[in-house]
Write an enzyme that holds these catalytic residues in place. Structure first.
Site, PDB file in Angstrom:
ATOM      1  N   GLY A  31     -23.822  -2.222  28.898  1.00 28.00           N
ATOM      2  CA  GLY A  31     -24.050  -0.916  29.047  1.00 28.00           C
ATOM      3  C   GLY A  31     -23.089  -0.101  29.038  1.00 28.00           C
ATOM      4  O   GLY A  31     -21.950  -0.101  28.648  1.00 28.00           O
ATOM      5  N   ASP A  57      -5.700 -13.073  -2.234  1.00 26.14           N
ATOM      6  CA  ASP A  57      -6.727 -13.831  -2.418  1.00 26.14           C
ATOM      7  C   ASP A  57      -6.795 -14.849  -1.060  1.00 26.14           C
ATOM      8  O   ASP A  57      -7.852 -15.246  -0.753  1.00 26.14           O
ATOM      9  CB  ASP A  57      -6.753 -14.300  -3.695  1.00 26.14           C
ATOM     10  CG  ASP A  57      -7.421 -13.747  -4.836  1.00 26.14           C
ATOM     11  OD1 ASP A  57      -7.136 -13.845  -5.875  1.00 26.14           O
ATOM     12  OD2 ASP A  57      -8.112 -12.619  -4.609  1.00 26.14           O
ATOM     13  N   THR A  63     -10.980  -3.531   1.614  1.00 29.65           N
ATOM     14  CA  THR A  63     -11.953  -2.924   2.207  1.00 29.65           C
ATOM     15  C   THR A  63     -13.614  -3.830   1.628  1.00 29.65           C
ATOM     16  O   THR A  63     -13.301  -4.671   0.971  1.00 29.65           O
ATOM     17  CB  THR A  63     -12.384  -1.747   1.926  1.00 29.65           C
ATOM     18  OG1 THR A  63     -12.663  -1.587   0.354  1.00 29.65           O
ATOM     19  CG2 THR A  63     -11.511  -0.508   2.131  1.00 29.65           C
ATOM     20  N   ARG A  92      -6.580 -12.815   2.944  1.00 30.66           N
ATOM     21  CA  ARG A  92      -7.703 -12.148   3.595  1.00 30.66           C
ATOM     22  C   ARG A  92      -8.480 -13.056   4.562  1.00 30.66           C
ATOM     23  O   ARG A  92      -9.433 -12.652   5.377  1.00 30.66           O
ATOM     24  CB  ARG A  92      -8.797 -11.323   2.669  1.00 30.66           C
ATOM     25  CG  ARG A  92      -9.256 -12.799   1.647  1.00 30.66           C
ATOM     26  CD  ARG A  92     -10.188 -11.704   0.858  1.00 30.66           C
ATOM     27  NE  ARG A  92      -9.550 -10.792  -0.358  1.00 30.66           N
ATOM     28  CZ  ARG A  92      -9.528 -10.995  -1.290  1.00 30.66           C
ATOM     29  NH1 ARG A  92      -9.818 -12.036  -2.038  1.00 30.66           N
ATOM     30  NH2 ARG A  92      -8.899 -10.158  -2.359  1.00 30.66           N
ATOM     31  N   GLU A 105      -6.634  -5.314   3.963  1.00 30.10           N
ATOM     32  CA  GLU A 105      -6.658  -6.374   3.148  1.00 30.10           C
ATOM     33  C   GLU A 105      -7.664  -6.371   2.034  1.00 30.10           C
ATOM     34  O   GLU A 105      -8.245  -7.495   1.804  1.00 30.10           O
ATOM     35  CB  GLU A 105      -6.447  -7.768   3.844  1.00 30.10           C
ATOM     36  CG  GLU A 105      -5.061  -7.853   4.425  1.00 30.10           C
ATOM     37  CD  GLU A 105      -4.516  -9.146   4.866  1.00 30.10           C
ATOM     38  OE1 GLU A 105      -4.872 -10.210   4.134  1.00 30.10           O
ATOM     39  OE2 GLU A 105      -3.995  -9.379   5.901  1.00 30.10           O
ATOM     40  N   THR A 116       0.874  -1.181  -0.033  1.00 29.08           N
ATOM     41  CA  THR A 116       0.010  -0.188  -0.019  1.00 29.08           C
ATOM     42  C   THR A 116       0.757   1.384  -0.152  1.00 29.08           C
ATOM     43  O   THR A 116       1.974   1.501   0.718  1.00 29.08           O
ATOM     44  CB  THR A 116      -1.126   0.000   1.313  1.00 29.08           C
ATOM     45  OG1 THR A 116      -1.831  -1.228   1.086  1.00 29.08           O
ATOM     46  CG2 THR A 116      -1.665   1.117   1.354  1.00 29.08           C
TER      47      THR A 116
END
Lengths: 398, 260, 326
Positions: free
Chosen positions: A340, A240, A366, A243, A364, A125
């Site tokens: 809560g 592939d 979106t 992920r 990996e 990236t």
């Protein structure tokens, strides 16, 4: 796609769960608060032979099948999402070499990765290239018998602590990202390589997410994975499969949150009865449980599909990651709700689990990219050509 | 040098446990593990093997067929092979019957050290090591916080109220260890995979030359009644008061029970 | 099969152990039910001289097994011979390491039914009945010898199950056991190290102040020692505190430590995990001080004080001293 869970799978789950409950879970809150990488847990996982799961036995790995690898990640993630990234990224970083490396590269790097002596990261990236991988800009210039890599990467998990990285750069910029990208093995102590900063994140805080700089970093030709121009394909083939690690992580996070919610609701009393005895709460827990189970079984089916090398493999892995990631986010959010006010404070683990879960919908690939992948596979199956934009491709952010 | 470690499969501590209608422990009802105190014996044996003092470590257990899981888990921690004595006649076996059977199996395996944990989690009797030693006619080195082998001698350190004793006996011996020998290791993944290739041999009473009558039908004792403990009155709580008031209340409570 | 009640009486440094006195009282009571006599099997340094004195505590007769400072199990041969000759209904043994070893040897040498650690012992239809907690105290069982089982039964007894009686008059009739060698004699104590003054034996203490992770440090235990002293009791610890090195291992109570049965157990900064609970759940009165209102110990304590132990313990010590002073 059918599969069977064997006694060996159950044994592996029991062993990893014991380790996770006794040694990892007690550290989770502190890792999140200090944002420090848990080196002690990395050593522990290495010692228990849990970092070489994806590598063949001949190189010192344990060569586990896909479901076993998923169970391993799942049980660690149930205790702590940050720590589960250690085996996940070890697998992700090595996959390009597994899928496309040559014998020499495997022999040089796998043994130290399998033993956990070295950590590996995946450098794909860039700041301007997340989902749109093909618009990567980093260059790799051939000079004699080596390449010079120049550029930067962003959002690289463990990029600042890895000993070695699989990195993607353009050897032929004019050909564009799909045809002109190549894959390389870069050792972190090479001059010109640096990790100038790490991100402050919503979750998985103990895992360093780094920006990387390459300034004429020298990489021998022997460290190029596959041929020039094969980089994009190698990256896609890696994602592939990898992920599924995210899917397994998401299932584990969801299970941990569910267990915490059930335990709390069984203990807490309001209006004269246990919270868990209110039907409204039971309905929430039932939904959380059945969704988690569905995500788990789909993940295992996808693992079996990968092992069987089915033709529509991306359909399976993207579906698993899509469902599991959304499940983790929904289940952890509901877990906070069940607790809560106590769910909001850091004394209880569910707020951390909710913050950790979000990343499984992002990295990996979106959830939106996963849908693109699944739709394309659907259309292929139905024999309908997709009016694909040439540049649209499954992307990544890791 | 050879060590045989005797282990027992017991219900996990936190699990719900119960007796069956004929007042025997319902071992299938809960998650079963290696008796935690036996894990220390496994750890001690493996450390001796790693240091070279011992060549061979085997495991022995007596129980139903599913006790084989505990033996597989022990082999995943290390060691070489395992033996399971299982026989319908042994259902509900008590301490003497257990000792009789283990003694026969140990005579057959003839190790230098027969090693055990100091007690079992589910019955806490802790008489098996001593009874096995008595039946086999061997010295007993019990409650060891450390075991060493030197030549033909076994040496243990045993802690007591004011310090410790060093006790020695010539091999072969029966020994039991406490949790002071060191934290038991986790089974590594390669250990688990290797364990699948190690042998687990199953023996019946007949294989040991014993008969059901010879072990007195398995039990010299019988349970006449099994019940839940008496319900305790609910806990009295002192909270949200100042320290002085709390202290007065505690002292009053103790005085009312003649404790001060 | 007779009706006598034999019991192990350990001597050290010339005096009977507290367990010997407790078992003497218990044996006398059971012998009353069975119509027999309480008979001591005395061993250890001082046994020969002190055996007669057991008569003041309930024993009718005493058989001296030996006087040497050897591991208790060395006496199993002569103990077994004495048991065979005496044909008692039951042999009581203290649930201490020595007592267990000797009991185990008897079980192995003579093939006897074994019970305990018993919280109560009775006689029914000529048979011994033992009541014990099993499965971490979640189930109470009542057991007896099976039909046709050899005699006697061997029953382990925890400290503080029987209370020693006030010493009365009377001497026990003393006899010597036949010496009998066993392979157990091959185990010898070759070194003895005393590292600290012998602490009050935790297993025998009637009052225990136990500290856990909440105490925080070795220094923190000082206030617990003061409180224990004020109560006339002993200090114990959870595994967390012992592992952290704040107290010696000998003080550890729990699954891998000591099992205690005090009249008062005061747990301070202890959460009450099951591994600790199994070591102290037979305590008659359980008081816990912990600043966590949801600590598991709050569920089984008789009195649960939600407070900071450092604020409470020193003041409690002072208050107890004050009241006792009056």
């Amino acid at each position: 796609m059918t599969y069977r869970l064997t006694p060996e799978h159950e044994e592996l789950r029991a062993v990893v769960r014991e380790l996770a409950e006794e040694r990892i879970a007690p550290r989770a809150a502190q890792i999140d608060e200090s944002r420090e990488f848990p080196w002690d847990l990395k050593e522990l996982l290495a010692k228990q032979d849990l970092l070489g799961a994806g590598l063949p036995e001949q190189y010192g790995g344990t060569g586990l099948d896909g479901i076993s690898q998923a169970i391993l990640v799942e049980e660690i993630a149930r205790a702590d999402a940050t720590t589960s990234l250690i085996p996940m990224v070890q697998n992700l970083g090595a996959l390009p070499i597994v899928l496309a490396g040559n014998e020499d590269q495997k022999e040089r790097y796998f043994p130290r990765l399998a033993s956990g002596e070295w950590l590996i990261a995946f450098g794909l990236t860039e700041a301007a290239a997340g989902s749109d991988v093909a618009s990567n800009r980093m260059r790799a210039r051939l000079e004699g018998d080596c390449y010079r890599l120049t550029g930067s990467k962003r959002f690289i998990t463990h990029g600042s602590i890895a000993n070695v990285l699989t990195v993607f750069a353009l050897t032929d910029p004019d050909a564009g990202g799909r045809k002109g990208m190549s894959a390389f093995i870069v050792e972190a102590d090479t001059p010109g390589f640096s990790a100038p900063r790490v991100e402050h994140k919503m979750g998985i805080r103990g895992s360093p997410t780094a920006e990387l700089n390459f300034d004429e970093v020298q990489v021998p030709i022997a460290n190029r994975i596959g041929e020039e121009g094969q980089g994009f394909k190698i990256a896609m083939a890696t994602l592939d499969q990898s992920r599924l690690g995210v899917a397994a992580q998401a299932v584990g996070i969801a299970q941990g949150a569910l267990d915490a919610a059930v335990a709390y609701a069984a203990d807490r009393q309001q209006f004269g009865q246990r919270v868990v005895d209110f039907e409204g709460i039971q309905f929430m827990l039932a939904d959380m449980a059945s969704r988690t189970e569905a995500a788990r079984q789909l993940t295992y089916a996808a693992c079996a599909a990968v092992d069987a090398k089915v033709a529509d493999l991306p359909y399976w892995t993207s579906a698993a990651k899509l469902i599991a990631g959304d499940t983790a986010m929904a289940v952890t959010t509901d877990a906070v709700q069940v607790l809560g006010g106590y769910g909001y404070i850091s004394e209880y683990p569910v707020e951390r689990m909710m913050r950790d879960a979000k990343i499984t919908q992002l990295y990996e690939g979106t959830q939106q990219i996963q849908r693109v992948v699944i739709a394309r596979q659907l259309l292929l199956r139905a024999g309908i050509g997709s009016r694909s934009k040439a540049s649209a491709g499954p992307g990544a952010g890791s | 040098m050879k060590i045989v470690v005797c282990i027992k499969q017991v219900p996990a501590t936190a699990a719900e446990k119960r007796y069956t209608s004929d007042l025997r422990l319902d071992r299938s009802a809960s998650e079963n593990v290696i008796n935690p105190l036996d894990e220390y014996a496994v750890e001690q044996a493996l450390r001796l093997q790693e240091s070279g003092a011992v060549e061979n470590v085997s495991y022995l257990s007596m129980g139903p067929a599913q006790a084989g899981e505990a033996l597989r888990r022990a082999m995943a921690m290390g060691g070489d092979d395992a033996f399971l004595v299982t026989d319908d006649a042994l259902a509900g076996a008590d301490e003497w019957a257990t000792a009789r059977v283990l003694a026969a199996a140990l005579d057959k395996l003839a190790p230098d050290v027969s090693l055990m944990g100091m007690a079992s989690d589910d019955a806490r009797g802790s008489l098996v090591p001593g009874a096995v030693a008595a039946i086999r006619g061997l010295p007993l080195l019990s409650y060891a916080s450390e075991l060493r082998l030197e030549g033909n001698t076994a040496r243990i350190r045993r802690l007591n109220a004011s310090g410790f004793d060093i006790i020695e006996a010539p091999l072969p011996v029966v020994a039991s260890v406490t949790d002071q020998v060191g934290e038991p290791r986790y089974a590594s993944l390669k250990g688990i995979m290797a364990a699948r290739r190690k042998t687990l041999e199953t023996w019946s009473l007949a294989d040991l030359g014993l008969s059901a009558a010879g072990v007195q039908g398995g039990a010299l004792t019988r349970v006449v009644e099994a019940r839940a403990p008496e319900a305790k009155p609910p806990t009295e709580r002192i909270e949200n008061v100042g320290a002085d008031e709390a202290v007065t209340k505690i002292a009053d409570w103790l005085a009312a029970r003649k404790l001060i | 099969m007779g009706s006598d009640v034999f019991f192990l009486a350990e001597f050290s440094d010339g005096a009977p152990a507290r367990s010997a006195l407790e078992l003497a009282a218990g044996a006398a009571r059971i012998a009353g039910e069975s119509g027999g006599a309480a008979v001591a099997l005395a061993y250890g340094p001082g046994a020969a001289k002190g055996a007669a004195g057991l008569g003041a505590h309930g024993a009718k007769r005493a058989i001296v097994l030996g006087d040497d400072p050897a591991p208790a199990i060395t006496y199993s041969g002569s103990a077994a011979a004495a048991v065979k000759a005496g044909e008692p209904l039951v042999v009581l043994a203290p649930a201490t390491p020595n007592g267990r070893d000797l009991a185990a040897a008897l079980v192995g040498l003579l093939g006897l039914p074994a019970f305990g650690p018993a919280r109560a012992i009775s006689v029914a239809g000529g048979r011994i009945r033992s009541e014990q907690g099993t499965l971490q105290g979640t189930v109470i069982t009542l057991s007896e010898p099976a039909d046709g089982a050899p005699s006697p039964a061997v029953v382990l007894v925890l400290a503080n199950t029987f209370a020693p009686t006030e010493p009365g008059g009377g001497q026990a009739e003393v006899s010597q056991a036949e010496a009998a060698q066993t392979p157990f004699g091959a185990a010898m104590i070759v070194e003895s190290h005393a590292e600290q003054a012998a602490a009050v034996n935790l297993e025998e203490a009637t009052m225990i102040v136990a500290g856990g992770r909440g105490v925080g440090s070795e220094d923190g235990f000082a206030i617990l020692r003061d409180l224990a002293a004020a109560l006339g009791g002993a200090v114990g610890a959870s595994r967390a505190a012992a592992d952290a090195g704040w107290v010696p291992y000998q003080l550890q109570i729990g699954q891998t430590g000591k099992v205690v049965k005090p009249a008062l157990y005061l747990g301070v900064g202890i959460s009450g995990a099951i591994q600790h609970r199994v070591g102290m759940q037979s305590a008659e009165n359980v008081v816990a001080i912990n600043k966590d209102p949801d600590a598991p110990i709050g569920e089984f304590a008789d009195l649960f004080v939600v407070a900071d132990l450092f604020a409470i313990v020193p003041k409690l010590t002072e208050e107890i001293r004050r009241r006792k002073g009056n």
